[in-house]
Design an enzyme around this catalytic site. Sequence first.
Site, PDB file in Angstrom:
ATOM      1  N   LYS A 110       0.837  -1.209   0.000  1.00 61.27           N
ATOM      2  CA  LYS A 110       0.000   0.000   0.000  1.00 61.27           C
ATOM      3  C   LYS A 110       0.870   1.258   0.000  1.00 61.27           C
ATOM      4  CE  LYS A 110      -2.971   0.575   3.577  1.00 61.27           C
ATOM      5  NZ  LYS A 110      -2.871   1.886   4.245  1.00 61.27           N
ATOM      6  N   ARG A 124       2.876   5.947  -3.257  1.00 62.08           N
ATOM      7  CA  ARG A 124       4.016   6.787  -3.668  1.00 62.08           C
ATOM      8  C   ARG A 124       4.274   6.674  -5.165  1.00 62.08           C
ATOM      9  NH1 ARG A 124       4.120   5.620   1.596  1.00 62.08           N
ATOM     10  NH2 ARG A 124       5.380   6.816   3.075  1.00 62.08           N
ATOM     11  N   GLY A 130      -5.203   7.722   5.332  1.00 60.12           N
ATOM     12  CA  GLY A 130      -4.323   8.634   6.058  1.00 60.12           C
ATOM     13  C   GLY A 130      -3.059   8.951   5.268  1.00 60.12           C
ATOM     14  N   SER A 176       6.911   8.697  12.561  1.00 60.94           N
ATOM     15  CA  SER A 176       5.843   8.625  11.564  1.00 60.94           C
ATOM     16  C   SER A 176       6.398   8.838  10.163  1.00 60.94           C
ATOM     17  CB  SER A 176       4.771   9.684  11.843  1.00 60.94           C
ATOM     18  OG  SER A 176       3.949   9.831  10.691  1.00 60.94           O
ATOM     19  N   GLN A 224       4.602   8.973   7.574  1.00 60.49           N
ATOM     20  CA  GLN A 224       3.717   9.888   6.841  1.00 60.49           C
ATOM     21  C   GLN A 224       4.155  11.329   7.059  1.00 60.49           C
ATOM     22  OE1 GLN A 224      -0.258   8.839   8.060  1.00 60.49           O
ATOM     23  NE2 GLN A 224      -0.259   6.959   6.853  1.00 60.49           N
ATOM     24  N   ASP A 282       1.902  -1.460  11.692  1.00 58.49           N
ATOM     25  CA  ASP A 282       0.587  -1.855  11.160  1.00 58.49           C
ATOM     26  C   ASP A 282       0.244  -3.313  11.458  1.00 58.49           C
ATOM     27  OD1 ASP A 282       0.148   0.667  10.142  1.00 58.49           O
ATOM     28  OD2 ASP A 282       0.919   0.187   8.150  1.00 58.49           O
TER      29      ASP A 282
END
Length: 433
Positions: free
Chosen positions: A21, A26, A94, A166, A168, A314
Amino acid sequence: MEFKLMPGGTISGEARVPGDKSISHRSIMLGALAEGTTRVSGFLEGEDALATVAAFRAMGVRIEGPEDGEVEIHGVGLHGLKAPARALDVGNSGTTIRLLSGLLAGQDFDVELTGDASLQKRPMGRVMEPLARMGAQITGADGKPPLKIAGGSALKGIHYDLPMASAQVKSCVLLAGLYAEGRTSVTEPAPTRDHTERMLRGFGYEVKNSNGVISLAGGGQLQGAEIDVPADISSAAFFLVAASIAPGSDLLLTHVGINPTRIGVINILTLMGADIQLKHEREVGGEPVADIRVRYAPLKGIEIPEDQVPLAIDEFPALFIAAACAEGRTILRGAEELRVKESDRIAAMAEGLTTLGVGNEVLDDGIIIDGGPLGGGVIHTYHDHRIAMAFSIAALRAEQEIRVLDCDHVATSFPGFDALARGLGLQVSALAD
Ligand code: S3P
């Protein structure tokens, strides 16, 4: 949709789970911003990655596919995106909203980013703060979506010490850095997934990492590339646990991404006594890949090393099921980030484990799980794909039937999970609610 699971079963055979994912997102983002064409294979045709495709289409990028995991992106260059006609709705994703905030902060048009009910509850202050420091104008009531980003801001490079581990947030700052004057650099409290850095380099953009300071200079160019997306270790994780807990299991998972920033689940399961072997290790398009053989082995409870937490972030829903089936006590600490995922994963997993009769104690930043027999019952998923899949595999060791409610979100990361799982031996049927 809900899953009904009959107790017991073994997991065997060979499978390739859907594409990664993080890498799929990306590939679209960088492909869209590159010069020339980017061809992607193994793309995840899940709702989250499709939300990223839709967002770039809405900004004028021609994207063909996905069809059988193949996507072709006709890049428009770093300055070629067009203002979307309406707010970009990124659904449950997210990763899309946080990475897009960074790269949209550098555009000359205004844009609004929003998502579903679960996304609208997730914290965005963590990206708003560094972007504001770079000179972006980004607002969101209470630090939550919808986010409004005003175009035309002149961004300047900053150094940012990430307050939390993180990927992200790191990626958001680096993507904004592509548009900033001077260098943008970040340091992280612990290493997180580095797919953004690897893929930027694969598109010919220099990203430095010296002693943990990750940096790039604004004003360069990306060149279209070929990307072969490995199978997602986060999806493979459910089957690594499934085969480990179900006596008699013997499974081969092919072409799985084993990037060192993602293999916490293998390290943790191995510490618990799992029988996992990596075979045919190779590098595909800048990402390490292997086939993974996993066979049943009795697991034991452990104290999970805190340095493994960001590398398995995750995978904890699946790992909590492994802990429930292990002999003895498993202790997780330092995992407060689990509280702000697609659901509060500590609370959601604790509730489900209690339903199945598994002893557990919730901590602020983790959980204690006492392995033991699993009963059955009705599980609430809180619209979280990984909670749904975790309790599905728990059925392999349950004594009674398990019903997992509200499983539609499984398609965000793992379309076809139930069919693949059934083929490998899980006794699952999908029922309309
Ligand atoms: C992701 C980073 C992680 C992870 C998420 C995907 C990414 O989130 O949980 O599923 O692709 O960068 P955080 O950055 O919030 O830890």
